[in-house]
Design an enzyme around this catalytic site. Structure first.
Site, short mmCIF file in Angstrom:
data_model
loop_
_atom_site.label_atom_id
_atom_site.label_comp_id
_atom_site.label_asym_id
_atom_site.label_seq_id
_atom_site.Cartn_x
_atom_site.Cartn_y
_atom_site.Cartn_z
N GLY A 47 1.82 -1.69 -0.31
CA GLY A 47 1.25 -2.47 -1.40
C GLY A 47 -0.19 -2.86 -1.14
O GLY A 47 -0.63 -3.96 -1.44
N ALA A 72 -3.95 1.25 -2.70
CA ALA A 72 -3.34 2.50 -3.15
C ALA A 72 -1.99 2.24 -3.81
O ALA A 72 -1.70 2.77 -4.90
CB ALA A 72 -3.18 3.46 -1.98
N SER A 88 5.03 -4.98 3.06
CA SER A 88 5.35 -5.92 4.13
C SER A 88 4.22 -6.92 4.31
O SER A 88 3.10 -6.55 4.67
CB SER A 88 5.57 -5.14 5.42
OG SER A 88 5.36 -5.96 6.53
N VAL A 133 -10.18 -3.88 3.34
CA VAL A 133 -11.56 -3.49 2.99
C VAL A 133 -11.46 -2.53 1.79
O VAL A 133 -10.39 -2.29 1.28
CB VAL A 133 -12.28 -2.81 4.18
CG1 VAL A 133 -12.78 -3.83 5.17
CG2 VAL A 133 -11.41 -1.77 4.84
N LYS A 168 -22.41 -2.48 -9.85
CA LYS A 168 -23.05 -1.62 -8.84
C LYS A 168 -23.72 -0.45 -9.56
O LYS A 168 -23.08 0.23 -10.36
CB LYS A 168 -21.98 -1.11 -7.86
CG LYS A 168 -22.49 -0.07 -6.88
CD LYS A 168 -21.37 0.48 -5.98
CE LYS A 168 -21.85 1.66 -5.17
NZ LYS A 168 -20.76 2.34 -4.46
N LEU A 186 -5.07 5.87 2.24
CA LEU A 186 -5.34 6.17 3.65
C LEU A 186 -4.25 7.05 4.26
O LEU A 186 -4.51 7.77 5.22
CB LEU A 186 -5.48 4.86 4.43
CG LEU A 186 -6.60 3.93 3.92
CD1 LEU A 186 -6.57 2.59 4.64
CD2 LEU A 186 -7.97 4.58 4.08
N THR A 235 -15.78 6.51 -1.71
CA THR A 235 -15.02 7.50 -2.47
C THR A 235 -13.50 7.36 -2.35
O THR A 235 -12.75 8.02 -3.07
CB THR A 235 -15.41 8.91 -2.00
OG1 THR A 235 -15.53 8.90 -0.57
CG2 THR A 235 -16.72 9.34 -2.60
N ILE A 268 -11.15 4.88 -2.93
CA ILE A 268 -10.35 4.33 -4.04
C ILE A 268 -10.41 5.31 -5.21
O ILE A 268 -9.41 5.51 -5.92
CB ILE A 268 -10.85 2.92 -4.43
CG1 ILE A 268 -10.67 1.96 -3.25
CG2 ILE A 268 -10.09 2.40 -5.64
CD1 ILE A 268 -11.31 0.60 -3.45
P1 FAD Z 1 -3.52 -0.30 3.24
O1 FAD Z 1 -4.43 -1.27 2.60
O2 FAD Z 1 -3.52 -0.25 4.74
O3 FAD Z 1 -2.05 -0.65 2.74
C1 FAD Z 1 -0.92 -0.17 3.41
C2 FAD Z 1 0.32 -0.87 2.86
O4 FAD Z 1 1.47 -0.32 3.46
C3 FAD Z 1 0.35 -2.37 3.12
O5 FAD Z 1 0.86 -3.05 2.00
C4 FAD Z 1 1.35 -2.48 4.27
O6 FAD Z 1 2.01 -3.72 4.29
C5 FAD Z 1 2.29 -1.35 3.90
N1 FAD Z 1 3.09 -0.87 5.04
C6 FAD Z 1 2.67 -0.16 6.11
N2 FAD Z 1 3.69 0.06 6.95
C7 FAD Z 1 4.78 -0.53 6.40
C8 FAD Z 1 6.13 -0.68 6.78
N3 FAD Z 1 6.61 -0.20 7.93
N4 FAD Z 1 6.95 -1.35 5.95
C9 FAD Z 1 6.52 -1.87 4.78
N5 FAD Z 1 5.25 -1.76 4.36
C10 FAD Z 1 4.40 -1.11 5.17
N6 FAD Z 1 -12.82 2.69 -0.10
C11 FAD Z 1 -13.63 2.60 -1.16
O7 FAD Z 1 -13.36 3.19 -2.20
N7 FAD Z 1 -14.79 1.87 -1.08
C12 FAD Z 1 -15.18 1.26 0.06
O8 FAD Z 1 -16.20 0.60 0.09
C13 FAD Z 1 -14.36 1.40 1.21
N8 FAD Z 1 -14.70 0.84 2.40
C14 FAD Z 1 -13.90 1.05 3.49
C15 FAD Z 1 -14.30 0.59 4.75
C16 FAD Z 1 -13.53 0.86 5.87
C17 FAD Z 1 -13.99 0.42 7.22
C18 FAD Z 1 -12.29 1.53 5.74
C19 FAD Z 1 -11.41 1.79 6.93
C20 FAD Z 1 -11.88 1.96 4.50
C21 FAD Z 1 -12.68 1.75 3.37
N9 FAD Z 1 -12.29 2.22 2.12
C22 FAD Z 1 -13.14 2.12 1.06
C23 FAD Z 1 -10.98 2.80 1.92
C24 FAD Z 1 -10.07 1.75 1.24
O9 FAD Z 1 -10.02 0.59 2.03
C25 FAD Z 1 -8.67 2.31 1.05
O10 FAD Z 1 -8.72 3.56 0.41
C26 FAD Z 1 -7.86 1.40 0.18
O11 FAD Z 1 -7.90 0.08 0.64
C27 FAD Z 1 -6.43 1.87 0.12
O12 FAD Z 1 -5.77 1.57 1.32
P2 FAD Z 1 -4.22 1.82 1.35
O13 FAD Z 1 -3.57 1.07 0.24
O14 FAD Z 1 -4.00 3.28 1.43
O15 FAD Z 1 -3.76 1.22 2.77
#
Ligand code: FAD
Length: 497
Positions: A14, A17, A40, A48, A79, A329, A340, A342
């Site tokens: 959650g 993504a 979780s 971020v 932006k 990610l 890029t 999001i």
């Molecule tokens: P996360 O935010 O890590 O979410 C993962 C989810 O999975 C969480 O809810 C967690 O609780 C859940 N989860 C994991 N394991 C379990 C488990 N075992 N049981 C239950 N739940 C679980 N993107 C942009 O477009 N612009 C930016 O400026 C940008 N800056 C960034 C800077 C940095 C340094 C980094 C590392 C990334 C950046 N990004 C940026 C990328 C952006 O942060 C991600 O694409 C976006 O936040 C999506 O992340 P996510 O949802 O895939 O992962």
């Protein structure tokens, strides 16, 4: 693959993504599928991801999101591009904006060829003089009004954005389950995922699983062992510290990307605070030095402790494997230099909706999905690699490595064609337009040897007059714009968080 009808969609994760996927799937396919999202609180999100690109606007339209409500809820600002500082050489600055260079015409050669022709004849100024969004960004101005064509994106608070999307998705029918996924069950013969088992013992069964578990990639990698293609040889940074600071002045409509000896630093102005971070390669800078450098270079009082994030650049070999589609990610990561990530989540979920496997997960649909996703992310990889490779910096081992490293053939071809004839292009699935390639190629210091001869067909005095009129129009339009901060205060004041 499987003939099993797809009705139950389970989103694991959650973060941005997960909630982007949930909000889009329920809005578009709500009555046809059941959606459950598991997240979780204990694990949390990456926290971020605060700078976006203009495609976010189309996506929000798809979801029926009201812009002002969204901006208030996420403390967002506008932006218009990214300010690149110290990239070509220390002291250099250029803006990669969301605007067009010059204006569209019926000529078969793009505007920059005419500008290069003018330069060759001794006039024409800077290419940036002919881009409205770029000039507005540089002046710290912004407005939206009838008849004003302005291409923009947002800076937003990542945590508030996930919360905002959740508030859309849950009332629309998405079921949220809180808990840590302890085990993933698979079908004994097909290997398809059948259920997520939480630490509490709760089982969440599904037909299609969307892996949004972040860098853990719990389903696509830890369970299905899909494989990862590492691109560290092109994009060598692997660590970041993020910290939030109090605002010290009016918010500008630009992300700042300030290069340092082993990477770069970002500054993202929001309404209630500023997001900052330092990106670096741990082979060339220690964590202690990076943290100290970030705290030394930021403006404004820190509101949080710097948080370390490790990553590996590259792409999952397949983002759709069996009955699992990885987003965010979990699907791969290219560092945030052009914001890029999001965007990639949003295109992928749009593509999933368009080719939703109601009748079962078939190989052909997955193959097409994987091929398109791959092409898209490789294009982005090349564009980001360009910023590192095309530099004259020789002040540190990091930049020496970037300057002399091997680059993908696809990027080498682009560099050769621009260097020779100023030829730049956007292929079918490419995210970045000719305007972007040209702004960055020139901004990084590449001066083309020649340009399209077609530009010589324009009479020199006509060319001088056309460029002069264009610049005067842009200057006039920018002068009439309000300051970005003043516009924000009227349009979407968010108040204190
Ligand atoms: P996360 O935010 O890590 O979410 C993962 C989810 O999975 C969480 O809810 C967690 O609780 C859940 N989860 C994991 N394991 C379990 C488990 N075992 N049981 C239950 N739940 C679980 N993107 C942009 O477009 N612009 C930016 O400026 C940008 N800056 C960034 C800077 C940095 C340094 C980094 C590392 C990334 C950046 N990004 C940026 C990328 C952006 O942060 C991600 O694409 C976006 O936040 C999506 O992340 P996510 O949802 O895939 O992962």
């Amino acid at each position: 693959m499987s003939e099993q009808v797809v009705k139950r969609v389970v989103i694991a994760g959650g973060g941005t993504a997960g909630w982007v996927a949930a909000a889009a799937l329920v809005k578009q396919l709500g009555p046809l599928i059941d959606i459950t999202l598991v997240e979780s609180d204990e694990i949390g999100t990456v926290g971020v991801g605060e700078s976006t690109i203009p495609t976010s606007r189309n996506f929000h339209q798809l979801l029926g999101i009201d812009e002002q409500a969204f901006m208030r809820a996420t403390q967002a600002t506008f932006k218009l591009g990214i300010s690149f500082e110290n990239w070509g050489r220390i002291g250099d600055r250029y803006i990669h904006s969301f605007g067009e260079n010059g204006k569209r015409s019926t000529w078969m050669a793009e505007f920059h060829h005419f500008w290069l022709e003018a330069r060759a004849q001794g006039f024409g100024g800077s290419l940036s003089d002919y881009c409205f969004e770029l000039q507005a960004a540089d002046a710290g101005k912004f407005a939206k009004a009838d008849g004003l064509d302005i291409n923009y994106a947002y800076h937003l608070d990542a945590t508030l954005y996930a919360r905002f999307l959740r508030a859309l998705a849950e009332p629309a029918g998405v079921k949220r389950v809180e808990g840590k996924i302890a085990r993933v069950e698979q079908h004994a013969e097909t290997g398809f995922i059948t259920a997520l088992v939480l630490e509490s013992g709760v089982r969440v069964e599904g037909d299609l699983f969307v892996d949004c578990t972040g860098f853990r990639a719990l389903l696509i990698e830890q369970t299905l062992e899909t494989g990862f293609e590492d691109w560290t040889r092109y994009l060598g940074t692997n660590s970041a510290f993020a910290v939030q600071t109090r605002s010290t002045g009016p918010a500008i409509p630009l992300t700042r990307a300030i290069a340092h000896e082993a990477g770069w630093r970002w500054r993202i102005p929001l309404q209630h605070r500023v997001g900052n971070g330092i990106v670096y390669c741990s082979d060339f800078m220690s964590d202690e030095d990076a943290r100290a450098k970030l705290l030394n270079d930021i403006e404004g009082e820190p509101l949080t402790e710097p948080r370390l994030i490790r990553y590996r650049t590259g792409a999952r070999r397949k983002v759709w494997n069996k009955n699992c589609v990885a987003l965010g990610l979990a699907s791969g990561f290219i560092e945030p230099l052009e914001s890029t990530s999001i965007h990639l989540v949003k295109v992928a979920v749009t593509r999933l909706i368009q080719s939703f496997p109601f009748g079962g997960c078939h190989e052909a649909a997955a193959d097409r999905f994987n091929a398109q996703s791959r092409q898209e992310i490789e294009g982005i990889r090349d564009f980001i690699t360009l910023h590192y490779h095309l530099t004259q910096r020789d002040d540190s081992p990091f930049w020496d490595r970037c300057r002399t490293m091997e680059i993908p053939d696809s990027l080498a071809q682009r560099l050769a064609l621009f260097r020779g004839d100023a030829h730049a292009w956007q292929d079918g699935i490419d995210l970045f337009r000719v305007d972007s390639w040209v702004q960055v190629l020139l901004g990084q210091g590449l001066a083309p040897e020649s340009h399209h001869r077609l530009a010589k067909m324009m009479n020199p005095s006509e060319l001088r007059q056309a460029l002069g009129a264009l610049k005067a129009n842009i200057d006039g339009a920018v002068a009439r714009l309000p300051a970005h901060q003043d516009f924000l205060a009227r349009y979407c004041p968010a108040g204190d968080a």
